[in-house]
Every structure is written in structure tokens, then in C-alpha cells.
Design an enzyme around this catalytic site. Structure first.
Site, PDB file in Angstrom:
ATOM      1  N   SER A   8       1.222  -1.164  -0.066  1.00  0.00           N
ATOM      2  CA  SER A   8      -0.150   0.296   0.276  1.00  0.00           C
ATOM      3  C   SER A   8       1.072   1.493   0.004  1.00  0.00           C
ATOM      4  O   SER A   8       1.170   1.581   0.699  1.00  0.00           O
ATOM      5  CB  SER A   8      -1.157   0.142   1.395  1.00  0.00           C
ATOM      6  OG  SER A   8      -1.792   1.629   1.578  1.00  0.00           O
ATOM      7  N   HIS A  33      -1.152  -1.411  -3.972  1.00  0.00           N
ATOM      8  CA  HIS A  33      -2.335  -0.867  -3.247  1.00  0.00           C
ATOM      9  C   HIS A  33      -2.686   0.291  -3.030  1.00  0.00           C
ATOM     10  O   HIS A  33      -2.138   1.323  -2.843  1.00  0.00           O
ATOM     11  CB  HIS A  33      -2.162  -1.976  -2.367  1.00  0.00           C
ATOM     12  CG  HIS A  33      -3.977  -1.521  -1.559  1.00  0.00           C
ATOM     13  ND1 HIS A  33      -5.084  -2.558  -1.981  1.00  0.00           N
ATOM     14  CD2 HIS A  33      -4.393  -0.957  -0.423  1.00  0.00           C
ATOM     15  CE1 HIS A  33      -5.835  -2.097  -0.441  1.00  0.00           C
ATOM     16  NE2 HIS A  33      -5.388  -1.226   0.210  1.00  0.00           N
ATOM     17  N   ASP A  35      -4.802   3.592  -1.907  1.00  0.00           N
ATOM     18  CA  ASP A  35      -5.891   3.697  -0.787  1.00  0.00           C
ATOM     19  C   ASP A  35      -6.743   5.259  -1.180  1.00  0.00           C
ATOM     20  O   ASP A  35      -5.219   5.988  -0.892  1.00  0.00           O
ATOM     21  CB  ASP A  35      -5.668   4.093   0.631  1.00  0.00           C
ATOM     22  CG  ASP A  35      -4.951   2.857   1.229  1.00  0.00           C
ATOM     23  OD1 ASP A  35      -5.852   1.300   1.548  1.00  0.00           O
ATOM     24  OD2 ASP A  35      -3.915   2.300   1.761  1.00  0.00           O
ATOM     25  N   MET A  37      -8.745   8.053   0.189  1.00  0.00           N
ATOM     26  CA  MET A  37      -9.827   8.712   1.110  1.00  0.00           C
ATOM     27  C   MET A  37     -10.680   9.644   0.928  1.00  0.00           C
ATOM     28  O   MET A  37     -10.203  10.886   0.541  1.00  0.00           O
ATOM     29  CB  MET A  37      -8.837   8.168   1.836  1.00  0.00           C
ATOM     30  CG  MET A  37      -8.639   7.287   2.764  1.00  0.00           C
ATOM     31  SD  MET A  37      -7.430   7.287   3.631  1.00  0.00           S
ATOM     32  CE  MET A  37      -6.831   5.924   4.732  1.00  0.00           C
ATOM     33  N   HIS A  66      -8.880   0.958  -3.513  1.00  0.00           N
ATOM     34  CA  HIS A  66      -9.619   0.787  -2.029  1.00  0.00           C
ATOM     35  C   HIS A  66     -10.248   2.158  -2.250  1.00  0.00           C
ATOM     36  O   HIS A  66      -9.701   3.308  -1.416  1.00  0.00           O
ATOM     37  CB  HIS A  66      -8.628   0.373  -1.378  1.00  0.00           C
ATOM     38  CG  HIS A  66      -9.123   0.366  -0.173  1.00  0.00           C
ATOM     39  ND1 HIS A  66      -8.563  -0.045   1.698  1.00  0.00           N
ATOM     40  CD2 HIS A  66     -10.675   0.061   0.448  1.00  0.00           C
ATOM     41  CE1 HIS A  66      -9.591  -0.083   2.561  1.00  0.00           C
ATOM     42  NE2 HIS A  66     -10.821  -0.216   0.983  1.00  0.00           N
ATOM     43  N   MET A  68     -12.429   4.368  -0.085  1.00  0.00           N
ATOM     44  CA  MET A  68     -13.175   4.486   0.684  1.00  0.00           C
ATOM     45  C   MET A  68     -13.321   5.997   0.867  1.00  0.00           C
ATOM     46  O   MET A  68     -13.044   6.596   1.750  1.00  0.00           O
ATOM     47  CB  MET A  68     -11.694   4.970   2.357  1.00  0.00           C
ATOM     48  CG  MET A  68     -11.885   2.997   2.759  1.00  0.00           C
ATOM     49  SD  MET A  68      -9.710   3.124   3.572  1.00  0.00           S
ATOM     50  CE  MET A  68      -8.868   3.245   1.922  1.00  0.00           C
ATOM     51  N   MET A 137     -11.504  -5.841   6.586  1.00  0.00           N
ATOM     52  CA  MET A 137     -10.458  -4.834   6.759  1.00  0.00           C
ATOM     53  C   MET A 137      -9.314  -5.402   8.096  1.00  0.00           C
ATOM     54  O   MET A 137     -10.829  -5.892   8.796  1.00  0.00           O
ATOM     55  CB  MET A 137     -11.416  -3.679   7.081  1.00  0.00           C
ATOM     56  CG  MET A 137     -11.893  -2.696   5.729  1.00  0.00           C
ATOM     57  SD  MET A 137     -10.141  -1.874   5.246  1.00  0.00           S
ATOM     58  CE  MET A 137      -9.071  -1.577   6.128  1.00  0.00           C
ATOM     59  N   GLY A 142      -8.787   4.477   8.087  1.00  0.00           N
ATOM     60  CA  GLY A 142      -7.949   5.455   7.622  1.00  0.00           C
ATOM     61  C   GLY A 142      -6.958   6.173   7.393  1.00  0.00           C
ATOM     62  O   GLY A 142      -6.412   6.517   6.691  1.00  0.00           O
ATOM     63  N   PHE A 143      -6.591   5.415   7.940  1.00  0.00           N
ATOM     64  CA  PHE A 143      -4.546   5.312   8.240  1.00  0.00           C
ATOM     65  C   PHE A 143      -3.832   4.048   8.330  1.00  0.00           C
ATOM     66  O   PHE A 143      -4.382   2.997   8.371  1.00  0.00           O
ATOM     67  CB  PHE A 143      -4.202   5.972  10.250  1.00  0.00           C
ATOM     68  CG  PHE A 143      -5.247   7.248  10.434  1.00  0.00           C
ATOM     69  CD1 PHE A 143      -5.218   8.395  10.043  1.00  0.00           C
ATOM     70  CD2 PHE A 143      -6.820   6.798  10.945  1.00  0.00           C
ATOM     71  CE1 PHE A 143      -5.749   9.851   9.668  1.00  0.00           C
ATOM     72  CE2 PHE A 143      -7.294   8.573  11.040  1.00  0.00           C
ATOM     73  CZ  PHE A 143      -6.766   9.235  10.614  1.00  0.00           C
ATOM     74  N   GLY A 144      -2.942   4.200   7.917  1.00  0.00           N
ATOM     75  CA  GLY A 144      -1.611   3.013   7.531  1.00  0.00           C
ATOM     76  C   GLY A 144      -1.316   2.989   9.365  1.00  0.00           C
ATOM     77  O   GLY A 144      -1.274   3.600  10.382  1.00  0.00           O
ATOM     78  N   ASP A 175      -6.297  -6.377   5.147  1.00  0.00           N
ATOM     79  CA  ASP A 175      -5.622  -5.078   5.432  1.00  0.00           C
ATOM     80  C   ASP A 175      -5.600  -4.465   6.606  1.00  0.00           C
ATOM     81  O   ASP A 175      -7.066  -4.466   6.926  1.00  0.00           O
ATOM     82  CB  ASP A 175      -6.442  -4.513   4.096  1.00  0.00           C
ATOM     83  CG  ASP A 175      -6.178  -2.482   3.957  1.00  0.00           C
ATOM     84  OD1 ASP A 175      -5.063  -2.134   4.169  1.00  0.00           O
ATOM     85  OD2 ASP A 175      -6.398  -1.942   2.716  1.00  0.00           O
ATOM     86  N   GLY A 176      -4.740  -4.536   6.739  1.00  0.00           N
ATOM     87  CA  GLY A 176      -4.651  -3.561   8.095  1.00  0.00           C
ATOM     88  C   GLY A 176      -3.521  -4.185   9.044  1.00  0.00           C
ATOM     89  O   GLY A 176      -4.618  -4.845   9.202  1.00  0.00           O
ATOM     90  N   GLY A 197       1.428  -1.890   4.286  1.00  0.00           N
ATOM     91  CA  GLY A 197       1.756  -0.374   3.816  1.00  0.00           C
ATOM     92  C   GLY A 197       3.084   0.006   4.483  1.00  0.00           C
ATOM     93  O   GLY A 197       4.409  -0.676   4.497  1.00  0.00           O
ATOM     94  N   SER A 198       3.176   0.191   5.691  1.00  0.00           N
ATOM     95  CA  SER A 198       4.156   0.230   6.894  1.00  0.00           C
ATOM     96  C   SER A 198       4.840  -0.858   6.743  1.00  0.00           C
ATOM     97  O   SER A 198       5.658  -0.269   7.247  1.00  0.00           O
ATOM     98  CB  SER A 198       3.596   0.923   8.667  1.00  0.00           C
ATOM     99  OG  SER A 198       2.327  -0.381   9.003  1.00  0.00           O
TER     100      SER A 198
HETATM  101  C1  DX5 Z   1      -6.146   1.374   6.530  1.00  0.00           C
HETATM  102  C2  DX5 Z   1      -5.613   1.494   4.551  1.00  0.00           C
HETATM  103  C3  DX5 Z   1      -4.406   0.480   3.921  1.00  0.00           C
HETATM  104  C4  DX5 Z   1      -3.112   0.573   5.409  1.00  0.00           C
HETATM  105  C5  DX5 Z   1      -2.313   0.299   5.585  1.00  0.00           C
HETATM  106  O1  DX5 Z   1      -7.212   2.408   5.904  1.00  0.00           O
HETATM  107  O2  DX5 Z   1      -6.454   0.862   3.848  1.00  0.00           O
HETATM  108  O3  DX5 Z   1      -4.473   0.195   2.978  1.00  0.00           O
HETATM  109  O4  DX5 Z   1      -2.878   1.473   4.071  1.00  0.00           O
HETATM  110  O5  DX5 Z   1      -1.614   0.029   6.605  1.00  0.00           O
HETATM  111  P1  DX5 Z   1      -1.029  -0.972   7.243  1.00  0.00           P
HETATM  112  O6  DX5 Z   1      -0.412  -2.486   6.551  1.00  0.00           O
HETATM  113  O7  DX5 Z   1       0.183   0.200   7.853  1.00  0.00           O
HETATM  114  O8  DX5 Z   1      -1.608  -1.431   8.572  1.00  0.00           O
HETATM  115 ZN    ZN Z   2      -6.749  -0.496   1.665  1.00  0.00          ZN
END
Ligand code: DX5
Ligand code: ZN
Length: 227
Positions: A8, A33, A35, A37, A66, A68, A137, A142-144, A175-176, A197-198
Site C-alpha cells: 500500500s 494497493h 488507498d 480517502m 480501495h 474509502m 479490513m 483511514g490510516f496506515g 488490509d491493516g 503499508g507500513s
Molecule cells: C487503511 C488502508 C490500508 C493501509 C494499511 O485504511 O486501507 O491499506 O495502507 O496500512 P498498514 O499495512 O500500515 O496497516
Molecule cells: Zn487499503
């Protein structure tokens, strides 16, 4: 079914997204991926179709978008035109989910439905035969960088059962909070597309982090407890 790794770019450097994509592609990423938002459905704002269009110019692997956002029906066309290969929409915002899924497929794009952590699996029962993938999910969107919600593991297995009952071999994406600690559990539960992501972009070497995540996923897939 193989496991696919979907880094992501939410956790990448937005000033250098092309480099970020090239780096994870060298590490064997299967998808990118993206995201999206809107500041309404989730308390954060990210990117829209123009960014996806630019990413499409540089990405060698498919773009997994994705959404959101509160009104995905309005934006499916622009994201498809921008080059999205997969589009997922949240069941929580769509009263006419069957129509939306049909509209995504009509555009030649793979259609996915997404379940928030508090949304029961039953919400996708009637659409289970129609989707190309289901995204579970494992954090509130909303956040990584958030912590994996453990209940998601059994939820993946429940979604698999609903898809199987509908005769649909569509993969489950998760995801998450996916990292080297959680990857084994979710793969054994039945997840086959792993968003991270992170765990990838905040690692000192995102290319090696991608390789490591795949190795851990493959090891879990090969283990006897795996479905
Ligand atoms: C969260 C996103 C994810 C996010 C995941 O709202 O949909 O795709 O990037 O980040 P990590 O892998 O750091 O949880
Ligand atoms: Zn996502």
C-alpha cells in the site's frame, strides 16, 4: 491459490511514488494497493483519479484501488478510465451493491467488496456469487500503521465459507496491520491477497521487506494447518 503481495503506497513517500512502486516491484510485488480517502467516510484525505493515471504510467503490475469514500458510484468511471485494474467498494455505503458491482465489471475492472471490522459477514451473503474478490479490513480504515484486530482472522475463514457456499473461488484480500507477525495467521485462515503499508514502506529496505513478507506467506501456505 498463490498468495499475492499488495504493497500500500499510503505509507510511501508521496513525493516519490514512482520510485516506491519500482522498489516493491523489484521485490516481487504482485499488485499496487492504492488507498482513496475522501475525508467523509474516513477521517483522512488522499488521492484521486489523476494520481492513479500517473501511477498507471509507471506501474508494471496491476493497480488495486480501495475506495474509502461515501459515494463510490460517482467515481468508478473516472478511476477505471485512469487505469484501475481492481476496484473495491465498502458495503457500508452502498444500498445498491449489486448494481455497483455490475457497473465495475462492465468497465472491465475486477470488482471487490470491503467489510469494515464491525460489519458482519452476512452483509455479503447475497452478493457472494458475483464478486471477483472480498477485502476484509483488519483495522478501521483511514490510516496506515494501526494494530491488527485479532478477530479478523476468524472473519477471513467465515468469508471463505460464504464464498465457497456460493461456489465462488474468488480470493480474500486482507488490509491493516499485516506484517511478519500477523501474516502466517491470516494466510492460514484463507487470505490470499495481502496488503501491507507500513510493514513495507517504513522498513529500512522496502524491496527486502516485500521479499520477506512473501517468504513468510509462502511458508504459512505450505504449513499443514493451511486451508
Ligand atoms: C487503511 C488502508 C490500508 C493501509 C494499511 O485504511 O486501507 O491499506 O495502507 O496500512 P498498514 O499495512 O500500515 O496497516
Ligand atoms: Zn487499503
Amino acid at each position: 491459490m498463490n498468495v499475492r503481495i499488495a504493497p500500500s503506497i499510503l505509507s510511501a513517500d508521496f513525493a516519490a511514488l514512482g520510485d516506491a512502486i519500482a522498489t516493491v516491484e523489484r521485490g516481487g510485488a504482485d499488485l499496487i494497493h492504492v488507498d482513496v480517502m475522501d475525508g467523509h467516510f474516513v477521517p483522512n484525505l488522499t488521492m484521486g483519479p489523476p494520481v492513479v493515471k500517473s501511477l498507471k504510467r509507471v506501474a508494471k503490475v496491476p493497480l488495486d484501488v480501495h475506495l474509502m469514500i461515501t459515494d463510490p458510484d460517482k467515481f468508478i468511471g473516472p478511476f477505471a478510465e485512469a487505469g484501475a485494474d481492481m476496484i473495491s467498494v465498502h458495503v457500508e455505503v452502498l444500498p445498491h451493491l449489486h448494481r455497483t458491482i455490475g457497473a465495475i465489471k462492465q468497465l472491465g475492472v475486477k470488482a471487490g467488496v470491503v467489510l469494515n471490522p464491525a460489519t458482519p459477514v452476512i452483509a455479503i451473503k447475497e452478493i457472494a456469487g458475483d464478486v471477483d474478490f472480498v477485502l476484509v479490513m483488519s483495522v478501521n480504515p483511514g490510516f496506515g500503521g494501526q494494530t491488527f484486530i485479532p478477530r479478523s482472522e476468524s472473519k477471513v475463514a467465515e468469508v471463505r465459507a460464504v464464498l465457497d457456499a456460493a461456489g465462488n473461488v474468488a480470493p480474500i484480500e486482507i488490509d491493516g496491520g499485516i506484517d511478519l507477525k500477523t501474516v502466517g495467521r491470516v494466510v492460514r485462515a484463507g487470505a490470499r491477497i495481502l496488503v501491507a503499508g507500513s510493514a513495507i514502506f517504513h522498513a529500512p529496505d522496502p524491496e527486502r521487506a516485500t521479499v520477506a513478507l512473501r517468504a513468510a506467506a509462502d511458508a504459512a501456505l505450505a504449513s499443514p494447518a493451511s486451508r
